[in-house]
Enzyme design. Sequence first.
Site, PDB file in Angstrom:
ATOM      1  CG  HIS A 139      -0.271  -0.065   2.526  1.00 42.32           C
ATOM      2  ND1 HIS A 139      -0.946   0.140   3.705  1.00 42.32           N
ATOM      3  CD2 HIS A 139       1.026  -0.294   2.892  1.00 42.32           C
ATOM      4  CE1 HIS A 139      -0.128   0.027   4.728  1.00 42.32           C
ATOM      5  NE2 HIS A 139       1.080  -0.231   4.258  1.00 42.32           N
ATOM      6  CG  HIS A 140       4.019   2.032   2.260  1.00 43.85           C
ATOM      7  ND1 HIS A 140       3.228   2.868   3.012  1.00 43.85           N
ATOM      8  CD2 HIS A 140       4.469   1.061   3.112  1.00 43.85           C
ATOM      9  CE1 HIS A 140       3.210   2.434   4.276  1.00 43.85           C
ATOM     10  NE2 HIS A 140       3.943   1.345   4.351  1.00 43.85           N
ATOM     11  CB  ALA A 141       3.426   1.004  -4.647  1.00 49.22           C
TER      12      ALA A 141
END
Length: 309
Positions: free
Chosen positions: A123-125
């Site tokens: 979810h950090h991309a």
Amino acid sequence: MVIMAVPIVHHPSYAKPLPHRQGFPMGKYALLIQLLRQQGLAPARTCHAPDPAPRWWLELAHDSDYVDAILEQTADRAIMRRIGLPLSPQLVTRAQAGVGGTVLAARLALQRGIACNSAGGSHHAGIGHGAGYCVFNDVAVAARVLQAMGLAIKMLVIDLDVHQGDGTAEIFRGDGAVYTFSMHCEDNFPVRKQAGDRDVGLAAGTGDAIYLEILAAHLDDILSGPAPDLVFYNAGVDPHGADRLGKLELSDDGLARRDAMVIGACAARGLPIACVLGGGYAKDAAALARRHGLLYAAADHCYRKLATG
């Protein structure tokens, strides 16, 4: 009547070694699939194997230049430093397989009510970059693929990793079709949060009782609105008290109750739910795999209840 276990998606590349830096718990993936097979949840003969995500899928959520840099293995040091993993053919294969796995889990969830990927939760991309061990945002890509295929339009992302789902929030900012809910530790990575539709930043040291009370209230509120076509659930176990990167002090029991609450609330409302692994960084890899295993046990329990009416 024989009731099959909850559909679980797994690709061999999830568990194969790859060059990685200290801190990334690569060993947990092999231990997790081994545990799930011992529990009868993911026998090789019935496990669902995804195809790697093609380029056009990835470009539905990410800039084409960034996708090219990863797939062609031309990404520079700055790009890979932000991701935190060395660029390698194994990493690219694994990243594409992880996205393909979440797409397949989403499609299975639409068909059967509940399904799980044994990886995912990157979810950090964001739109034009990776970050925090995340190369491509599998949930964001999966949502866009389902929309492109006409399989689902309105979706809800429930992200309970200890870190805010900043990349997911960035990708879907201003998009009325995908609602993002992130409940995380406020005093944690990333330092600069992205504004999602609903962000709940908890204080360090929040334990089981307060965490579950807050989660229940937000879930009830969110799920009382217009029903989405599909829910994505990021079940990171890094809120655990023994996690190296988490600060919320949850116990194994708290994580198990959390997963049962989320999956049960969706199932009770007839909402298909696709679950992804999320983060977990404890030094004890076996204990870490067991914590991740709580998600699949909760999903299987609820799946069997649905199957028996």
